[in-house]
Design a protein around this motif. Structure first.
Motif, PDB file in Angstrom:
ATOM      1  N   GLY A 107       5.168  -1.682  17.713  1.00 62.26           N
ATOM      2  CA  GLY A 107       4.986  -0.690  16.659  1.00 62.26           C
ATOM      3  C   GLY A 107       4.227   0.554  17.073  1.00 62.26           C
ATOM      4  N   ILE A 108       3.312   0.422  18.041  1.00 57.32           N
ATOM      5  CA  ILE A 108       2.453   1.557  18.405  1.00 57.32           C
ATOM      6  C   ILE A 108       2.800   2.147  19.772  1.00 57.32           C
ATOM      7  N   LEU A 109       2.884   1.295  20.776  1.00 59.04           N
ATOM      8  CA  LEU A 109       3.011   1.754  22.155  1.00 59.04           C
ATOM      9  C   LEU A 109       4.228   2.639  22.426  1.00 59.04           C
ATOM     10  N   PRO A 110       5.423   2.347  21.848  1.00 55.17           N
ATOM     11  CA  PRO A 110       6.577   3.222  22.124  1.00 55.17           C
ATOM     12  C   PRO A 110       6.359   4.673  21.701  1.00 55.17           C
ATOM     13  N   SER A 111       5.646   4.888  20.606  1.00 56.02           N
ATOM     14  CA  SER A 111       5.405   6.245  20.115  1.00 56.02           C
ATOM     15  C   SER A 111       4.137   6.865  20.693  1.00 56.02           C
ATOM     16  N   PRO A 113       2.262   6.096  23.977  1.00 59.25           N
ATOM     17  CA  PRO A 113       2.185   5.329  25.228  1.00 59.25           C
ATOM     18  C   PRO A 113       0.795   5.261  25.852  1.00 59.25           C
ATOM     19  N   ASN A 114      -0.110   6.155  25.488  1.00 55.99           N
ATOM     20  CA  ASN A 114      -1.456   6.151  26.062  1.00 55.99           C
ATOM     21  C   ASN A 114      -2.486   5.457  25.176  1.00 55.99           C
ATOM     22  N   SER A 115      -2.015   4.831  24.109  1.00 55.88           N
ATOM     23  CA  SER A 115      -2.955   4.185  23.186  1.00 55.88           C
ATOM     24  C   SER A 115      -3.573   2.940  23.805  1.00 55.88           C
ATOM     25  N   ASN A 116      -4.749   2.584  23.306  1.00 53.28           N
ATOM     26  CA  ASN A 116      -5.523   1.462  23.839  1.00 53.28           C
ATOM     27  C   ASN A 116      -5.405   0.260  22.900  1.00 53.28           C
ATOM     28  N   PRO A 117      -5.020  -0.924  23.420  1.00 54.96           N
ATOM     29  CA  PRO A 117      -4.872  -2.096  22.549  1.00 54.96           C
ATOM     30  C   PRO A 117      -6.185  -2.513  21.893  1.00 54.96           C
ATOM     31  N   LEU A 118      -7.310  -2.169  22.500  1.00 54.56           N
ATOM     32  CA  LEU A 118      -8.609  -2.536  21.928  1.00 54.56           C
ATOM     33  C   LEU A 118      -8.802  -1.907  20.554  1.00 54.56           C
ATOM     34  N   TRP A 119      -8.534  -0.589  20.467  1.00 55.09           N
ATOM     35  CA  TRP A 119      -8.737   0.099  19.200  1.00 55.09           C
ATOM     36  C   TRP A 119      -7.680  -0.304  18.162  1.00 55.09           C
ATOM     37  N   THR A 120      -6.454  -0.508  18.628  1.00 56.34           N
ATOM     38  CA  THR A 120      -5.401  -0.953  17.707  1.00 56.34           C
ATOM     39  C   THR A 120      -5.757  -2.311  17.117  1.00 56.34           C
ATOM     40  N   SER A 121      -6.204  -3.215  17.970  1.00 60.95           N
ATOM     41  CA  SER A 121      -6.571  -4.549  17.514  1.00 60.95           C
ATOM     42  C   SER A 121      -7.746  -4.499  16.550  1.00 60.95           C
ATOM     43  N   LEU A 122      -8.705  -3.648  16.856  1.00 60.18           N
ATOM     44  CA  LEU A 122      -9.884  -3.511  15.998  1.00 60.18           C
ATOM     45  C   LEU A 122      -9.492  -3.044  14.603  1.00 60.18           C
ATOM     46  N   VAL A 123      -8.692  -1.978  14.542  1.00 53.99           N
ATOM     47  CA  VAL A 123      -8.249  -1.452  13.250  1.00 53.99           C
ATOM     48  C   VAL A 123      -7.399  -2.489  12.519  1.00 53.99           C
ATOM     49  N   PHE A 124      -6.492  -3.135  13.245  1.00 58.02           N
ATOM     50  CA  PHE A 124      -5.595  -4.132  12.669  1.00 58.02           C
ATOM     51  C   PHE A 124      -6.395  -5.229  11.970  1.00 58.02           C
ATOM     52  N   PHE A 125      -7.387  -5.784  12.658  1.00 60.22           N
ATOM     53  CA  PHE A 125      -8.120  -6.923  12.084  1.00 60.22           C
ATOM     54  C   PHE A 125      -9.181  -6.511  11.073  1.00 60.22           C
ATOM     55  N   ILE A 126      -9.595  -5.255  11.088  1.00 59.41           N
ATOM     56  CA  ILE A 126     -10.440  -4.762   9.994  1.00 59.41           C
ATOM     57  C   ILE A 126      -9.632  -4.747   8.700  1.00 59.41           C
ATOM     58  N   VAL A 127      -8.386  -4.267   8.800  1.00 52.62           N
ATOM     59  CA  VAL A 127      -7.503  -4.252   7.623  1.00 52.62           C
ATOM     60  C   VAL A 127      -7.205  -5.678   7.167  1.00 52.62           C
ATOM     61  N   VAL A 128      -6.911  -6.569   8.131  1.00 51.47           N
ATOM     62  CA  VAL A 128      -6.652  -7.973   7.804  1.00 51.47           C
ATOM     63  C   VAL A 128      -7.856  -8.577   7.085  1.00 51.47           C
ATOM     64  N   TRP A 129      -9.045  -8.327   7.614  1.00 54.97           N
ATOM     65  CA  TRP A 129     -10.282  -8.873   7.027  1.00 54.97           C
ATOM     66  C   TRP A 129     -10.481  -8.365   5.602  1.00 54.97           C
ATOM     67  N   LEU A 130     -10.270  -7.072   5.386  1.00 54.44           N
ATOM     68  CA  LEU A 130     -10.479  -6.493   4.062  1.00 54.44           C
ATOM     69  C   LEU A 130      -9.543  -7.111   3.028  1.00 54.44           C
ATOM     70  N   PHE A 131      -8.282  -7.275   3.385  1.00 54.95           N
ATOM     71  CA  PHE A 131      -7.315  -7.836   2.436  1.00 54.95           C
ATOM     72  C   PHE A 131      -7.509  -9.335   2.254  1.00 54.95           C
ATOM     73  N   ALA A 132      -7.874 -10.054   3.343  1.00 51.75           N
ATOM     74  CA  ALA A 132      -8.062 -11.503   3.247  1.00 51.75           C
ATOM     75  C   ALA A 132      -9.316 -11.847   2.451  1.00 51.75           C
ATOM     76  N   ILE A 133     -10.367 -11.038   2.594  1.00 50.97           N
ATOM     77  CA  ILE A 133     -11.608 -11.260   1.850  1.00 50.97           C
ATOM     78  C   ILE A 133     -11.410 -10.988   0.363  1.00 50.97           C
ATOM     79  N   VAL A 134     -10.694  -9.923   0.058  1.00 46.94           N
ATOM     80  CA  VAL A 134     -10.421  -9.560  -1.339  1.00 46.94           C
ATOM     81  C   VAL A 134      -8.905  -9.523  -1.525  1.00 46.94           C
ATOM     82  N   PRO A 135      -8.299 -10.659  -1.897  1.00 47.71           N
ATOM     83  CA  PRO A 135      -6.834 -10.726  -2.048  1.00 47.71           C
ATOM     84  C   PRO A 135      -6.322  -9.626  -2.973  1.00 47.71           C
ATOM     85  N   SER A 136      -5.197  -9.064  -2.599  1.00 51.60           N
ATOM     86  CA  SER A 136      -4.641  -7.950  -3.363  1.00 51.60           C
ATOM     87  C   SER A 136      -3.138  -8.123  -3.531  1.00 51.60           C
ATOM     88  N   LYS A 137      -2.625  -7.668  -4.653  1.00 49.62           N
ATOM     89  CA  LYS A 137      -1.182  -7.717  -4.892  1.00 49.62           C
ATOM     90  C   LYS A 137      -0.428  -6.751  -3.988  1.00 49.62           C
TER      91      LYS A 137
END
Length: 432
Positions: A107-111, A113-137
């Motif tokens: 989803g990210i690297l093709p568009s 190519p110089n992006s860092n997986p560390l920051w992508t993973s960090l943002v990804f799991f912050i979003v996951v944490w926010l939604f999992a902690i407070v379930p949302s429709k």
């Protein structure tokens, strides 16, 4: 008409449960490796990626309403231990890190190519944490839109690829038997058999909510719904294996994410690839939120609330974020030994309960079959890790199908029948 509508609803729900975005990376890679052995490989992958997950749900349906009921058919502690192992696998150890890694590589690297997986993973799991902690429709809404959208895009990709293949399948270096074994064992990576016995309660609850309460009624609806889901999955998985085999890729060690991007670029062009990348990324996000919530709920209940739900979700996200940085291929490679251990155990439990559960009520034959599968699974893992001496491996290879990593099949059956036969003889002797 009501039953048909209910079957369609539950059938597509089953499809959505089993159709993980990460699973898209497996079939094309298999196709590249098996070449012209397409059909036998589709059959093999279908067994572990489609049929066995369906039987997993059916085994719970025949035993009760949850995985605990299935485990209690054998031993009251089995559900706890095996359930915990399964949740770790479909949670922070394998499936959750793979969602983030797939999001980055497809989803990210093709568009970018110089992006860092560390920051992508960090943002990804912050979003996951926010939604999992407070379930949302919002998660449900996005998921309900994404699954049909992704299915439509993939259908276009497969139909166009079949109509105009990039190349013809090459002869494979693998034999027919080796291609079957590859398809069967790669099906472990879908994690769907493990997920099926845990999430069966959701399907059973949905079936009961629609008015089907008896085992016979539940089985009828689940079987019909499973058949519908199986047809959809077979089309997607089979089509992707075919696209991999006809991709014109000679390098069988190509990264799975690069292969999927190559196929979509070749068939749909850059806009098709962008649509796939976007939908996969968002689908991975919704899947990750559901998995993180499931892990938190399971272990919080297991510890009677001593470990809070929020703490467990936080720890799950942290561990998953660290592992996701290693990349999809490394996660899949790392996952293989634990899956090679747990899958034969779960498959043995599912198969014997589904096909012999009504005939054999005693627990001992099931325990014997599970012990046999566990012993062979341990030996297979030792072989995968290269820890067996040549003379030890020579002995193990005398077990039918061991060289194809299916050595648990015959010993588990012999153990089941042997213990069952002894119990029958004892019963007859007692009656005499």
């Amino acid at each position: 008409m009501k039953k048909i509508g209910d079957i369609a609803t539950i059938g597509f729900a089953l499809f959505a449960m089993f159709f993980g975005a990460g699973n898209l990376l497996l079939p094309p890679f298999i196709g590249v490796n098996v070449g012209s052995h397409i059909w036998i490989t589709i059959l093999a992958f279908g067994l572990t990626g489609i049929l066995l997950p369906f039987l997993g749900i059916l085994s719970v349906t025949q035993s009760g309403e949850t995985f605990n009921d299935l485990g209690n058919r054998v031993n009251k502690n089995l559900a706890t231990v095996l359930g915990a192992v399964i949740m770790i696998c479909i949670g922070p150890l394998i499936a959750l890190p793979r969602t983030a890694a797939t999001t980055f590589e497809v989803g990210i690297l093709p568009s970018f190519p110089n992006s860092n997986p560390l920051w992508t993973s960090l943002v990804f799991f912050i979003v996951v944490w926010l939604f999992a902690i407070v379930p949302s429709k919002v998660v449900d809404l996005v998921g309900n839109i994404l699954t049909p959208f992704l299915l439509v895009i993939l259908t276009l990709l497969i139909v166009a690829g079949i109509a105009h293949p990039t190349a013809m399948p090459d002869a494979s270096a693998l034999s027919t038997a080796e291609s079957f074994a590859l398809g069967f064992t790669e099906g472990y990576q879908t994690l769907d058999v493990l997920a099926s016995v845990i999430f069966a309660g959701i399907i059973i609850a949905a079936t009961k909510a629609k008015g089907y309460h008896s085992i016979r009624e539940k089985n009828k609806v689940v079987i019909a719904s499973g058949a519908l889901a199986a047809v959809c999955l077979l089309f997607i998985y089979g089509g992707l294996i075919y696209l991999g085999a006809t991709a014109g890729i000679a390098n069988t060690s190509i990264k799975r994410s690069e292969l999927l991007i190559h196929i979509s670029n070749s068939i749909l062009g850059k806009y098709g690839t962008l649509a796939i990348a976007l939908s996969i990324a968002l689908a991975c996000l919704t899947t990750a939120i559901a998995l993180a919530a499931a892990v938190g709920t399971f272990f919080s209940a297991l510890t009677n609330g001593k470990l809070s739900y929020k703490l467990l979700v936080t720890l799950t996200c942290l561990v998953s974020a660290v592992l996701s940085i290693t990349g999809v291929d490394n996660i899949i490679q790392f996952a293989y030994p634990p899956l090679a251990f747990v899958y034969p155990i779960v498959i043995t439990l599912v198969l014997y309960v589904v096909f012999l559960g009504r005939l054999v009520s005693s627990k001992s034959p099931y325990i014997a079959a599970l012990i046999s599968s566990t012993i062979i699974a341990v030996c297979n893992v030792l072989n995968i890790l290269g820890l067996l001496a040549p003379h030890q491996l020579a002995v193990l290879n005398k077990i039918p199908f061991f060289s194809y990593e299916l050595g648990w099949v015959v010993p588990s059956f012999i153990a089941f029948c042997l213990v069952w036969g002894i119990e029958c003889l004892r019963g007859n002797t007692t009656q005499s």
